[in-house]
Design a protein around this motif. Structure first.
Motif, mmCIF file in Angstrom:
data_model
loop_
_atom_site.group_PDB
_atom_site.id
_atom_site.type_symbol
_atom_site.label_atom_id
_atom_site.label_comp_id
_atom_site.label_asym_id
_atom_site.label_seq_id
_atom_site.Cartn_x
_atom_site.Cartn_y
_atom_site.Cartn_z
ATOM 1 N N ARG A 144 -80.123 -56.689 54.920
ATOM 2 C CA ARG A 144 -80.106 -55.535 54.005
ATOM 3 C C ARG A 144 -79.083 -54.487 54.441
ATOM 4 O O ARG A 144 -79.272 -53.282 54.242
ATOM 5 C CB ARG A 144 -81.492 -54.907 53.875
ATOM 6 N N ALA A 145 -78.009 -54.957 55.052
ATOM 7 C CA ALA A 145 -76.946 -54.034 55.462
ATOM 8 C C ALA A 145 -76.254 -53.467 54.225
ATOM 9 O O ALA A 145 -76.042 -54.185 53.242
ATOM 10 C CB ALA A 145 -75.932 -54.765 56.338
ATOM 11 N N PRO A 146 -75.890 -52.201 54.245
ATOM 12 C CA PRO A 146 -75.164 -51.627 53.108
ATOM 13 C C PRO A 146 -73.707 -52.079 53.107
ATOM 14 O O PRO A 146 -73.143 -52.407 54.149
ATOM 15 C CB PRO A 146 -75.268 -50.119 53.358
ATOM 16 N N TYR A 147 -73.122 -52.087 51.939
ATOM 17 C CA TYR A 147 -71.696 -52.409 51.842
ATOM 18 C C TYR A 147 -70.880 -51.307 52.507
ATOM 19 O O TYR A 147 -71.253 -50.129 52.491
ATOM 20 C CB TYR A 147 -71.275 -52.561 50.388
ATOM 21 N N THR A 148 -69.768 -51.722 53.093
ATOM 22 C CA THR A 148 -68.873 -50.789 53.779
ATOM 23 C C THR A 148 -67.489 -50.874 53.161
ATOM 24 O O THR A 148 -66.944 -51.975 52.981
ATOM 25 C CB THR A 148 -68.774 -51.134 55.279
ATOM 26 N N GLY A 149 -66.920 -49.736 52.845
ATOM 27 C CA GLY A 149 -65.576 -49.709 52.297
ATOM 28 C C GLY A 149 -64.534 -49.707 53.402
ATOM 29 O O GLY A 149 -64.657 -48.962 54.380
ATOM 30 N N LEU A 150 -63.521 -50.543 53.260
ATOM 31 C CA LEU A 150 -62.413 -50.579 54.215
ATOM 32 C C LEU A 150 -61.211 -49.924 53.554
ATOM 33 O O LEU A 150 -60.791 -50.326 52.457
ATOM 34 C CB LEU A 150 -62.099 -52.018 54.616
ATOM 35 N N ALA A 151 -60.661 -48.909 54.202
ATOM 36 C CA ALA A 151 -59.542 -48.170 53.626
ATOM 37 C C ALA A 151 -58.334 -49.080 53.428
ATOM 38 O O ALA A 151 -58.138 -50.042 54.176
ATOM 39 C CB ALA A 151 -59.171 -46.999 54.535
ATOM 40 N N PRO A 152 -57.505 -48.814 52.429
ATOM 41 C CA PRO A 152 -56.278 -49.586 52.253
ATOM 42 C C PRO A 152 -55.456 -49.583 53.540
ATOM 43 O O PRO A 152 -55.328 -48.555 54.208
ATOM 44 C CB PRO A 152 -55.553 -48.842 51.125
ATOM 45 N N GLY A 153 -54.922 -50.739 53.886
ATOM 46 C CA GLY A 153 -54.202 -50.868 55.143
ATOM 47 C C GLY A 153 -55.096 -51.195 56.312
ATOM 48 O O GLY A 153 -54.622 -51.380 57.429
ATOM 49 N N GLY A 154 -56.408 -51.267 56.060
ATOM 50 C CA GLY A 154 -57.351 -51.581 57.124
ATOM 51 C C GLY A 154 -57.350 -53.059 57.474
ATOM 52 O O GLY A 154 -56.807 -53.901 56.748
ATOM 53 N N VAL A 155 -57.984 -53.353 58.591
ATOM 54 C CA VAL A 155 -57.984 -54.718 59.127
ATOM 55 C C VAL A 155 -59.418 -55.194 59.281
ATOM 56 O O VAL A 155 -60.242 -54.531 59.927
ATOM 57 C CB VAL A 155 -57.269 -54.777 60.493
ATOM 58 N N LEU A 156 -59.714 -56.333 58.703
ATOM 59 C CA LEU A 156 -60.987 -56.994 58.940
ATOM 60 C C LEU A 156 -60.846 -57.878 60.169
ATOM 61 O O LEU A 156 -59.940 -58.712 60.241
ATOM 62 C CB LEU A 156 -61.387 -57.857 57.747
ATOM 63 N N LEU A 157 -61.739 -57.718 61.135
ATOM 64 C CA LEU A 157 -61.746 -58.532 62.347
ATOM 65 C C LEU A 157 -62.996 -59.404 62.326
ATOM 66 O O LEU A 157 -64.106 -58.924 62.537
ATOM 67 C CB LEU A 157 -61.733 -57.642 63.594
ATOM 68 N N LEU A 158 -62.793 -60.679 62.044
ATOM 69 C CA LEU A 158 -63.890 -61.641 61.939
ATOM 70 C C LEU A 158 -63.902 -62.519 63.180
ATOM 71 O O LEU A 158 -62.871 -63.072 63.565
ATOM 72 C CB LEU A 158 -63.678 -62.512 60.698
ATOM 73 N N ASP A 159 -65.054 -62.650 63.818
ATOM 74 C CA ASP A 159 -65.154 -63.557 64.956
ATOM 75 C C ASP A 159 -66.182 -64.632 64.664
ATOM 76 O O ASP A 159 -67.108 -64.431 63.873
ATOM 77 C CB ASP A 159 -65.542 -62.799 66.235
ATOM 78 N N GLY A 160 -66.011 -65.784 65.312
ATOM 79 C CA GLY A 160 -66.982 -66.845 65.147
ATOM 80 C C GLY A 160 -66.456 -68.173 65.644
ATOM 81 O O GLY A 160 -65.309 -68.288 66.083
ATOM 82 N N ALA A 161 -67.300 -69.180 65.566
ATOM 83 C CA ALA A 161 -66.955 -70.531 66.010
ATOM 84 C C ALA A 161 -66.672 -71.424 64.806
ATOM 85 O O ALA A 161 -67.228 -71.203 63.715
ATOM 86 C CB ALA A 161 -68.110 -71.118 66.821
ATOM 87 N N LEU A 162 -65.789 -72.386 65.003
ATOM 88 C CA LEU A 162 -65.523 -73.418 63.996
ATOM 89 C C LEU A 162 -65.027 -72.820 62.684
ATOM 90 O O LEU A 162 -65.388 -73.279 61.594
ATOM 91 C CB LEU A 162 -66.781 -74.255 63.750
ATOM 92 N N LEU A 163 -64.160 -71.816 62.770
ATOM 93 C CA LEU A 163 -63.709 -71.107 61.574
ATOM 94 C C LEU A 163 -62.480 -71.731 60.927
ATOM 95 O O LEU A 163 -62.249 -71.539 59.723
ATOM 96 C CB LEU A 163 -63.391 -69.648 61.906
ATOM 97 N N LEU A 164 -61.700 -72.455 61.685
ATOM 98 C CA LEU A 164 -60.440 -72.974 61.161
ATOM 99 C C LEU A 164 -60.680 -74.278 60.392
ATOM 100 O O LEU A 164 -61.702 -74.937 60.563
ATOM 101 C CB LEU A 164 -59.447 -73.189 62.292
ATOM 102 N N GLY A 165 -59.719 -74.609 59.537
ATOM 103 C CA GLY A 165 -59.845 -75.826 58.748
ATOM 104 C C GLY A 165 -60.782 -75.697 57.566
ATOM 105 O O GLY A 165 -61.126 -76.699 56.932
#
Length: 211
Positions: A126-147
């Motif tokens: 139930r996390a609220p949505y978060t706005g990312l400002a233009p020019g911002g960077v999403l940093l996603l981490d995790g396993a088995l993400l490629l392909g």
């Protein structure tokens, strides 16, 4: 191919420079993935990028793929320790696209859901949505993400030798090792990623420099 030792601090600076040098940086959102087994600590590297990016005028938003797993009824259909299911079924690619990556396409809303499901309780966060400002960077981490054909502007893979991966994986997670062997064989993440870093010793990473 050359392997160049680099300090963890310098690695974060190097990657922040690489991100801010991407085409369109500053005018559009950038989506960056740090891929690696939990033993490689991809979340720690993604966290370490937030401040260097801020100092370069790029706000960053952190999201972990581990918060976008499919419901237990799906991911555990073949048991709690099935390595093929771990490889194929655990990550909810559709939700990650819909709630995180697609809103950061050109013309998107910029509104990202930072987490979807608590893997421990199997309930919505139930996390609220978060706005990312233009020019911002999403940093996603995790396993088995490629392909997986995820739309990303930069991918970083944290590579471990099989021996290091086995040594640094807790006993109750050793059942995942065949999934990572399969990932190496089928996806070749060290070659698929834009940047590869060897982290057999996390205190002394080494940057893989391709010709």
């Amino acid at each position: 191919m050359q392997v160049r030792p680099i300090s963890p601090e310098r690695l974060a600076e190097f990657l922040a420079d690489r991100i801010t040098a991407l085409p369109g940086a500053g005018q559009r959102w950038l989506r960056v993935a740090v891929d690696g087994a939990a033993a490689a600590r991809p979340g720690a590297l993604a966290d370490a990028l937030v401040e260097p990016l801020r100092l370069r005028g790029r706000p960053a938003l952190r999201v972990s793929a581990g918060d976008f797993l499919r419901p237990a009824s799906v991911r555990l259909e073949y048991g709690k320790r099935d390595p093929d299911a771990f490889h194929d079924l655990w990550l909810d690619d559709g939700a990650l696209l819909r709630e995180v990556l697609d809103p950061l396409e050109p013309g998107g809303t910029g509104r990202v859901l930072p987490s979807l499901r608590d893997p421990a309780t199997d309930r919505a966060t139930r996390a609220p949505y978060t706005g990312l400002a233009p020019g911002g960077v999403l940093l996603l981490d995790g396993a088995l993400l490629l392909g997986r054909w995820l739309p990303l502007e930069l991918t970083v893979h944290l590579a471990l030798t099989p021996a290091a991966l086995a040594r640094r994986t807790p006993p109750d997670e050793q059942w995942t090792l065949p999934a990572f062997s399969r990932y190496e064989a089928e996806t070749a993440p060290a070659e698929a990623a834009d940047v590869t870093v060897r982290v057999d010793d996390p205190r002394h990473p080494a940057l893989v420099v391709r010709p």
